[in-house]
Design an enzyme around this catalytic site. Structure first.
Site, PDB file in Angstrom:
ATOM      1  N   CYS A 287       0.793  -1.234   0.000  1.00  0.00           N
ATOM      2  CA  CYS A 287       0.000   0.000   0.000  1.00  0.00           C
ATOM      3  C   CYS A 287       0.829   1.290   0.000  1.00  0.00           C
ATOM      4  O   CYS A 287       0.566   2.172  -0.817  1.00  0.00           O
ATOM      5  CB  CYS A 287      -0.946   0.039   1.189  1.00  0.00           C
ATOM      6  SG  CYS A 287      -1.512  -1.554   1.735  1.00  0.00           S
ATOM      7  N   ARG A 316       6.107 -11.810   5.353  1.00  0.00           N
ATOM      8  CA  ARG A 316       5.655 -11.573   6.726  1.00  0.00           C
ATOM      9  C   ARG A 316       6.263 -12.641   7.619  1.00  0.00           C
ATOM     10  O   ARG A 316       6.300 -13.813   7.251  1.00  0.00           O
ATOM     11  CB  ARG A 316       4.125 -11.605   6.825  1.00  0.00           C
ATOM     12  CG  ARG A 316       3.503 -10.429   6.098  1.00  0.00           C
ATOM     13  CD  ARG A 316       2.000 -10.386   6.218  1.00  0.00           C
ATOM     14  NE  ARG A 316       1.476  -9.422   5.247  1.00  0.00           N
ATOM     15  CZ  ARG A 316       0.202  -9.251   4.957  1.00  0.00           C
ATOM     16  NH1 ARG A 316      -0.715  -9.983   5.582  1.00  0.00           N
ATOM     17  NH2 ARG A 316      -0.191  -8.366   4.073  1.00  0.00           N
ATOM     18  N   GLN A 334       0.687 -11.171  -3.698  1.00  0.00           N
ATOM     19  CA  GLN A 334      -0.709 -10.730  -3.699  1.00  0.00           C
ATOM     20  C   GLN A 334      -1.122 -10.286  -5.100  1.00  0.00           C
ATOM     21  O   GLN A 334      -0.326  -9.691  -5.819  1.00  0.00           O
ATOM     22  CB  GLN A 334      -0.864  -9.526  -2.780  1.00  0.00           C
ATOM     23  CG  GLN A 334      -0.973  -9.874  -1.310  1.00  0.00           C
ATOM     24  CD  GLN A 334      -1.341  -8.642  -0.516  1.00  0.00           C
ATOM     25  OE1 GLN A 334      -0.598  -7.672  -0.493  1.00  0.00           O
ATOM     26  NE2 GLN A 334      -2.484  -8.678   0.131  1.00  0.00           N
ATOM     27  N   ASP A 336      -2.687  -7.697  -5.883  1.00  0.00           N
ATOM     28  CA  ASP A 336      -3.090  -6.500  -5.160  1.00  0.00           C
ATOM     29  C   ASP A 336      -3.497  -5.388  -6.128  1.00  0.00           C
ATOM     30  O   ASP A 336      -3.099  -5.391  -7.290  1.00  0.00           O
ATOM     31  CB  ASP A 336      -1.894  -6.032  -4.327  1.00  0.00           C
ATOM     32  CG  ASP A 336      -2.312  -5.241  -3.105  1.00  0.00           C
ATOM     33  OD1 ASP A 336      -3.531  -5.063  -2.901  1.00  0.00           O
ATOM     34  OD2 ASP A 336      -1.423  -4.796  -2.355  1.00  0.00           O
ATOM     35  N   HIS A 338      -4.582  -0.943  -5.779  1.00  0.00           N
ATOM     36  CA  HIS A 338      -5.034   0.226  -5.025  1.00  0.00           C
ATOM     37  C   HIS A 338      -5.715   1.158  -5.996  1.00  0.00           C
ATOM     38  O   HIS A 338      -5.144   1.526  -7.021  1.00  0.00           O
ATOM     39  CB  HIS A 338      -3.852   0.885  -4.319  1.00  0.00           C
ATOM     40  CG  HIS A 338      -3.314   0.025  -3.222  1.00  0.00           C
ATOM     41  ND1 HIS A 338      -2.310  -0.886  -3.423  1.00  0.00           N
ATOM     42  CD2 HIS A 338      -3.715  -0.125  -1.931  1.00  0.00           C
ATOM     43  CE1 HIS A 338      -2.093  -1.544  -2.300  1.00  0.00           C
ATOM     44  NE2 HIS A 338      -2.932  -1.114  -1.377  1.00  0.00           N
ATOM     45  N   LYS A 417     -15.434  -2.372   5.006  1.00  0.00           N
ATOM     46  CA  LYS A 417     -14.864  -3.320   4.046  1.00  0.00           C
ATOM     47  C   LYS A 417     -15.847  -4.430   3.714  1.00  0.00           C
ATOM     48  O   LYS A 417     -16.817  -4.649   4.430  1.00  0.00           O
ATOM     49  CB  LYS A 417     -13.577  -3.931   4.601  1.00  0.00           C
ATOM     50  CG  LYS A 417     -13.806  -4.712   5.898  1.00  0.00           C
ATOM     51  CD  LYS A 417     -12.551  -5.482   6.310  1.00  0.00           C
ATOM     52  CE  LYS A 417     -12.815  -6.229   7.610  1.00  0.00           C
ATOM     53  NZ  LYS A 417     -11.793  -7.197   7.936  1.00  0.00           N
ATOM     54  N   HIS A 464      -8.285  -0.674  -1.108  1.00  0.00           N
ATOM     55  CA  HIS A 464      -7.327  -1.782  -1.146  1.00  0.00           C
ATOM     56  C   HIS A 464      -8.132  -3.009  -1.536  1.00  0.00           C
ATOM     57  O   HIS A 464      -9.168  -3.263  -0.946  1.00  0.00           O
ATOM     58  CB  HIS A 464      -6.735  -2.076   0.238  1.00  0.00           C
ATOM     59  CG  HIS A 464      -6.170  -0.892   0.951  1.00  0.00           C
ATOM     60  ND1 HIS A 464      -4.829  -0.714   1.119  1.00  0.00           N
ATOM     61  CD2 HIS A 464      -6.763   0.161   1.567  1.00  0.00           C
ATOM     62  CE1 HIS A 464      -4.611   0.396   1.813  1.00  0.00           C
ATOM     63  NE2 HIS A 464      -5.777   0.943   2.096  1.00  0.00           N
TER      64      HIS A 464
HETATM   65 ZN   LIG Z   1      -3.296  -1.974   0.425  1.00  0.00          ZN
END
Ligand SMILES: [Zn+2]
Ligand SMILES: [Zn+2]
Length: 597
Positions: A287, A316, A334, A336, A338, A417, A464
């Site tokens: 992010c 992680r 991910q 991912d 944004h 969310k 996100h």
């Molecule tokens: Zn994010």
């Protein structure tokens, strides 16, 4: 978060210590009967706790050796006797002090410890026949109501789940209302064992783990095909929907994490290292860096929404004891993205996202379910911001005609969310996708702005979202969902050519060459083996299509087509196999269709 059955058992607070629905009452009652049977067979065993859990129950016992499968059989037989005796469950009350003395005298230190740790003045005990247990109930009325049950396994478990405490022996069992339900459940368990992605991953040469890199898979050529096909699938969809792909650094100075707040709240989960006297970390999420990309130039209201996607490789620091195959890893990628938009664009963006989610999961025959989590007590942002965001999310769900659960107060401190679970072929639920509105975290911490119609700088809203979640975990889920028998478009090998003997090798090579030229993933089994052996081998490898070729096929320009299911579709012209298989793959059809029409 709701307290677990186990925690409630240890505390003995609240009205009941187990969920008073019929099925969990039945399961919990069965655990009492199991403890009674264990005490009858092994009188020196000490009892700990026995809650109902999802799909069953367990009971923990203090005993030096583990229970064997043989022991479980004996225990189950005694349980059947107890059930047949149809003993009533009888309740009686005592003061806490009396109960402590009672269980101390009976030599049950775990019951004494539980009683010493609670505050109630009076407690209840339940007995059936010669067995008595500390419990708040409820139970079924008589042991005769316990008919459909089975003991499943035994394993070590620490008292109160703490590795500093004594190791107990836990026996798991299951109980149902009907025999059909039990049979179904046992089938699902057996099937899940066969489909375990760690087992199939090795057998199908998809990935492997080595102790030099805990929690990080080594992708083998076959597994890498799954990764690449999913990446291709994702990119096609995202390109069509106006996403722009970025890729940001993995190793990042801690300054960035201080600004994003991760350093304060998340650093125990981050891998850190020192470079030229400064502290860096492997990114645990993407992010903050996506915010850098947003900030590179002055944005106007006309530029929004901006949708930055990233196949973000994150690390992680999960404890090594918790790492599990592909579903719990230290390194993951991910899918991912944004999205940065104006507040008035939020609903359209979420609506489009939900549509995308539905389309993706349809391709995999996974059934999604949706949960909306709204404002928590501790939050940032104004009431107007929250009102707008919650309306945008719930209206988008309604607009897409989706049923959803609401978790009031379950949102992030920075915005509401939507979490999406999928149900796989065995009916198991997996949490995969998440769509999180971000009213303040990225926008405020990274001072994101756009110039609005009135010429004034305003804060955008960030979203996100990940749909697969991570490639690693999603592939683990897919392996179990399909049991390793992937649709042709995902299959590492899509077809294998099987000549019935050496004599037809020339034609087999022609067939192989034709499929290769059409960019199909094809293998030629040129081993000097019997056809039956070659067919079985291709089935074990779960290759969708087998193209058997001999004299007649060579003469007629056909192949004898078989599906991995064992279905024999007879002679099909080679041209048609190539055309139809290419079409099936291009359309990402879930089932095998070639040769059917
Ligand atoms: Zn994010
Ligand atoms: Zn009980």
């Amino acid at each position: 978060m709701a307290e677990s059955e186990e925690e409630r058992h240890l505390k003995l607070t609240g009205e009941f210590d187990c969920d008073p629905t019929p099925l969990s009452t039945l399961r919990h009652s069965t655990s009492h009967v199991m403890a009674q049977a264990v005490k009858r067979l092994f009188p020196d065993v000490r009892v700990a706790i026995g809650p109902a859990i999802a799909d069953g129950f367990y009971y923990d016992f203090a005993r030096s050796e583990p229970f064997t499968p043989d022991d479980l059989e004996k225990i189950e037989a005694v349980m059947r006797d107890i059930a047949k005796a149809n003993l009533p469950f009888e309740r009686r009350e005592m003061s806490r002090a009396e109960a402590i003395a009672f269980f101390r005298e009976r030599g049950e230190p775990y019951k004494v410890e539980i009683l010493e740790g609670i505050e109630a003045d009076r407690v209840s005990l339940y007995s059936q026949g010669d067995f008595i247990d500390l419990c708040r109930g409820p139970h079924v009325e008589r042991t005769g109501q316990i008919k459909v049950f089975k003991l499943l396994s035994s394993s070590g478990a620490y008292w109160r789940g703490d590795e500093k405490n004594a190791m107990l022996q836990r026996i798991y069992g299951t109980a149902w209302l009907t025999q059909e339900e039990l049979d179904q459940y046992v089938w699902r368990l057996e099937e899940a064992r066969k489909r375990d992605h760690r087992k199939l991953g090795r057998e199908l040469d998809l990935f492997d783990f080595y102790d030099v890199a805990p929690g990080a898979p080594f992708w083998l050529p076959n597994g890498m095909i799954l990764v690449r096909e999913l990446e291709k699938f994702a990119r096609e969809h995202l390109d069509a929907r106006g996403y722009q792909e970025i890729s940001t650094p993995m190793l990042v100075n801690k300054k960035l994490w201080e600004q994003s707040g991760h350093w304060e709240h998340y650093q125990d989960n981050m891998f850190k290292l020192e470079v030229e006297g400064e502290i860096f970390s492997l990114k645990p999420m993407n992010c903050p860096e996506a915010s850098y990309v947003y900030r590179r130039s002055l944005r106007s209201y006309r530029d929004l929404p901006l949708r930055f996607s990233e196949m973000g490789r994150d690390h992680r620091n999960e404890r090594s004891g918790t790492l599990t195959g592909l579903v719990r890893v230290r390194q993951f990628t991910q899918d991912d993205a944004h999205i940065f938009c104006r507040p008035d664009q939020l609903q359209d963006e979420i609506t489009a996202l939900l549509d995308l989610v539905r389309e993706w999961y349809k391709t995999f025959d996974l059934q999604p379910s949706y949960k909306l989590s709204t404002r928590p007590e501790k939050r940032l942002g104004t009431q107007a911001q929250w009102d707008n965001a919650e309306t945008a999310l719930s209206e988008s769900l309604r607009g897409n005609g989706l049923a959803f659960e609401v978790d009031p107060g379950g949102g992030n401190f920075y915005g509401p969310k939507i979490d999406i679970d999928v149900r796989d072929a065995l009916g198991r639920g997996w949490q995969v996708a998440t769509i999180q509105a971000d009213l303040t975290m990225l926008p405020d911490r990274f001072a994101l702005e756009y110039i609005d119609t009135d010429g004034q700088p305003k804060r955008p809203v960030a979203i996100h979202r990940a749909i697969f979640g991570s490639y690693e975990r999603f592939i683990g889920i897919l392996i179990e969902h399909y049991g390793g028998a992937f649709p042709a478009w995902l299959a590492p090998v899509q077809a294998r050519v099987l000549p019935v003997s050496e004599k037809f090798m020339e034609y087999a090579k022609t067939v192989h060459g034709r499929l290769r030229a059409a960019r199909l993933r094809v293998e030629l089994d040129d081993r000097n083996e019997k056809l039956g052996y070659k067919i079985r081998d291709a089935q074990v490898r779960k290759i969708p299509y087998m193209l058997v070729v001999g004299g007649r096929e060579a003469e007629q320009g056909t192949v004898s087509l078989r599906h991995r299911t064992g279905e024999d579709l007879g002679a099909v012209p080679l041209d048609r196999v190539v055309t139809d298989l290419t079409a099936e793959i291009a359309a990402r059809v879930a089932s095998l269709t070639v040769g059917r029409s």
